[in-house]
Design a protein around this motif. Structure first.
Motif, PDB file in Angstrom:
ATOM      1  N   SER A 147       0.999  -2.708 -18.891  1.00 28.78           N
ATOM      2  CA  SER A 147       0.087  -1.622 -19.260  1.00 28.78           C
ATOM      3  C   SER A 147      -0.871  -2.074 -20.366  1.00 28.78           C
ATOM      4  N   MET A 148      -0.346  -2.748 -21.377  1.00 29.90           N
ATOM      5  CA  MET A 148      -1.188  -3.232 -22.476  1.00 29.90           C
ATOM      6  C   MET A 148      -2.187  -4.266 -21.973  1.00 29.90           C
ATOM      7  N   ARG A 149      -1.736  -5.152 -21.099  1.00 33.46           N
ATOM      8  CA  ARG A 149      -2.628  -6.177 -20.555  1.00 33.46           C
ATOM      9  C   ARG A 149      -3.758  -5.532 -19.765  1.00 33.46           C
ATOM     10  N   SER A 150      -3.417  -4.561 -18.952  1.00 27.16           N
ATOM     11  CA  SER A 150      -4.429  -3.871 -18.147  1.00 27.16           C
ATOM     12  C   SER A 150      -5.442  -3.158 -19.026  1.00 27.16           C
ATOM     13  N   ARG A 151      -4.953  -2.493 -20.062  1.00 26.98           N
ATOM     14  CA  ARG A 151      -5.857  -1.793 -20.979  1.00 26.98           C
ATOM     15  C   ARG A 151      -6.770  -2.774 -21.718  1.00 26.98           C
ATOM     16  N   ALA A 152      -6.191  -3.877 -22.162  1.00 23.54           N
ATOM     17  CA  ALA A 152      -6.989  -4.866 -22.890  1.00 23.54           C
ATOM     18  C   ALA A 152      -8.073  -5.443 -21.983  1.00 23.54           C
ATOM     19  N   GLU A 153      -7.703  -5.766 -20.760  1.00 20.31           N
ATOM     20  CA  GLU A 153      -8.692  -6.302 -19.823  1.00 20.31           C
ATOM     21  C   GLU A 153      -9.780  -5.280 -19.519  1.00 20.31           C
ATOM     22  N   ALA A 154      -9.389  -4.043 -19.321  1.00 18.35           N
ATOM     23  CA  ALA A 154     -10.375  -2.995 -19.025  1.00 18.35           C
ATOM     24  C   ALA A 154     -11.339  -2.810 -20.188  1.00 18.35           C
ATOM     25  N   GLU A 155     -10.816  -2.825 -21.402  1.00 22.67           N
ATOM     26  CA  GLU A 155     -11.678  -2.635 -22.570  1.00 22.67           C
ATOM     27  C   GLU A 155     -12.605  -3.821 -22.762  1.00 22.67           C
ATOM     28  N   VAL A 156     -12.082  -5.011 -22.575  1.00 19.54           N
ATOM     29  CA  VAL A 156     -12.914  -6.203 -22.723  1.00 19.54           C
ATOM     30  C   VAL A 156     -14.053  -6.162 -21.710  1.00 19.54           C
ATOM     31  N   HIS A 157     -13.756  -5.843 -20.474  1.00 17.07           N
ATOM     32  CA  HIS A 157     -14.787  -5.811 -19.438  1.00 17.07           C
ATOM     33  C   HIS A 157     -15.764  -4.659 -19.638  1.00 17.07           C
ATOM     34  N   GLN A 158     -15.267  -3.550 -20.147  1.00 13.85           N
ATOM     35  CA  GLN A 158     -16.124  -2.386 -20.338  1.00 13.85           C
ATOM     36  C   GLN A 158     -17.075  -2.582 -21.521  1.00 13.85           C
ATOM     37  N   ASN A 159     -16.546  -3.062 -22.635  1.00 14.02           N
ATOM     38  CA  ASN A 159     -17.344  -3.147 -23.859  1.00 14.02           C
ATOM     39  C   ASN A 159     -18.087  -4.464 -24.022  1.00 14.02           C
ATOM     40  N   HIS A 160     -17.483  -5.550 -23.581  1.00 13.77           N
ATOM     41  CA  HIS A 160     -18.075  -6.877 -23.802  1.00 13.77           C
ATOM     42  C   HIS A 160     -17.804  -7.769 -22.598  1.00 13.77           C
ATOM     43  N   PRO A 161     -18.445  -7.519 -21.503  1.00 11.64           N
ATOM     44  CA  PRO A 161     -18.110  -8.278 -20.305  1.00 11.64           C
ATOM     45  C   PRO A 161     -18.285  -9.792 -20.434  1.00 11.64           C
ATOM     46  N   ALA A 162     -19.189 -10.239 -21.257  1.00 12.98           N
ATOM     47  CA  ALA A 162     -19.435 -11.681 -21.345  1.00 12.98           C
ATOM     48  C   ALA A 162     -18.950 -12.270 -22.669  1.00 12.98           C
ATOM     49  N   ASP A 163     -18.212 -11.503 -23.463  1.00  9.55           N
ATOM     50  CA  ASP A 163     -17.788 -11.942 -24.789  1.00  9.55           C
ATOM     51  C   ASP A 163     -16.510 -12.777 -24.694  1.00  9.55           C
ATOM     52  N   ALA A 164     -16.668 -14.084 -24.647  1.00  9.52           N
ATOM     53  CA  ALA A 164     -15.530 -14.992 -24.500  1.00  9.52           C
ATOM     54  C   ALA A 164     -14.598 -14.921 -25.706  1.00  9.52           C
ATOM     55  N   HIS A 165     -15.151 -14.711 -26.886  1.00 12.83           N
ATOM     56  CA  HIS A 165     -14.322 -14.635 -28.092  1.00 12.83           C
ATOM     57  C   HIS A 165     -13.383 -13.430 -28.025  1.00 12.83           C
ATOM     58  N   THR A 166     -13.879 -12.311 -27.597  1.00 16.42           N
ATOM     59  CA  THR A 166     -13.059 -11.108 -27.476  1.00 16.42           C
ATOM     60  C   THR A 166     -11.964 -11.314 -26.438  1.00 16.42           C
ATOM     61  N   GLN A 167     -12.305 -11.965 -25.344  1.00 11.91           N
ATOM     62  CA  GLN A 167     -11.308 -12.246 -24.317  1.00 11.91           C
ATOM     63  C   GLN A 167     -10.216 -13.164 -24.862  1.00 11.91           C
ATOM     64  N   GLU A 168     -10.608 -14.146 -25.642  1.00 12.73           N
ATOM     65  CA  GLU A 168      -9.633 -15.062 -26.234  1.00 12.73           C
ATOM     66  C   GLU A 168      -8.724 -14.315 -27.209  1.00 12.73           C
ATOM     67  N   GLN A 169      -9.289 -13.399 -27.988  1.00 14.79           N
ATOM     68  CA  GLN A 169      -8.476 -12.600 -28.906  1.00 14.79           C
ATOM     69  C   GLN A 169      -7.472 -11.744 -28.135  1.00 14.79           C
ATOM     70  N   ALA A 170      -7.907 -11.144 -27.044  1.00 15.81           N
ATOM     71  CA  ALA A 170      -7.021 -10.326 -26.219  1.00 15.81           C
ATOM     72  C   ALA A 170      -5.880 -11.176 -25.660  1.00 15.81           C
ATOM     73  N   ARG A 171      -6.207 -12.381 -25.195  1.00 13.97           N
ATOM     74  CA  ARG A 171      -5.163 -13.273 -24.682  1.00 13.97           C
ATOM     75  C   ARG A 171      -4.178 -13.653 -25.779  1.00 13.97           C
ATOM     76  N   GLU A 172      -4.682 -13.930 -26.965  1.00 14.21           N
ATOM     77  CA  GLU A 172      -3.816 -14.303 -28.086  1.00 14.21           C
ATOM     78  C   GLU A 172      -2.898 -13.152 -28.481  1.00 14.21           C
ATOM     79  N   LEU A 173      -3.438 -11.943 -28.530  1.00 18.13           N
ATOM     80  CA  LEU A 173      -2.618 -10.777 -28.863  1.00 18.13           C
ATOM     81  C   LEU A 173      -1.532 -10.548 -27.814  1.00 18.13           C
ATOM     82  N   MET A 174      -1.883 -10.716 -26.565  1.00 14.31           N
ATOM     83  CA  MET A 174      -0.897 -10.542 -25.507  1.00 14.31           C
ATOM     84  C   MET A 174       0.183 -11.623 -25.585  1.00 14.31           C
ATOM     85  N   SER A 175      -0.207 -12.820 -25.940  1.00 12.04           N
ATOM     86  CA  SER A 175       0.746 -13.904 -26.099  1.00 12.04           C
ATOM     87  C   SER A 175       1.705 -13.597 -27.246  1.00 12.04           C
TER      88      SER A 175
END
Length: 87
Positions: free
Chosen positions: A24-52
């Motif tokens: 659920s957290m992973r899905s929410r993080a992915e949805a927010e990243v794509h919704q707010n910053h679709p091309a923001d690689a840094h935000t995606q990396e932060q989301a991956r790190e938090l999930m890890s």
């Protein structure tokens, strides 16, 4: 139901809950990243790190619960064995 069966059932329920929470957290993080910053690689990396980090925490928690359950089961088995010897 034996103490061991109860411990296994509780551990399975906890693991299932953690997996559901993680997904659920992973899905929410992915949805927010794509919704707010679709091309923001840094935000995606932060989301991956938090999930890890969350996954690592869950694994540590599961290991701790397993270890406690094994300790409690061992103590219960020793108590049962000693009561049988005294009988």
């Amino acid at each position: 139901m034996s103490t061991q069966d109860q411990a296994r059932e509780l551990m399975a329920q906890h693991r299932h809950h953690d997996e559901h929470l993680h997904e659920s957290m992973r899905s929410r993080a992915e949805a927010e990243v794509h919704q707010n910053h679709p091309a923001d690689a840094h935000t995606q990396e932060q989301a991956r790190e938090l999930m890890s980090q969350h996954r690592h925490h869950d694994e540590h928690l599961q290991e701790s619960m397993r270890s406690r359950a094994e300790s409690e089961l061992g103590a219960a088995d020793r108590a049962a064995d000693s009561s049988q010897v005294q009988s």
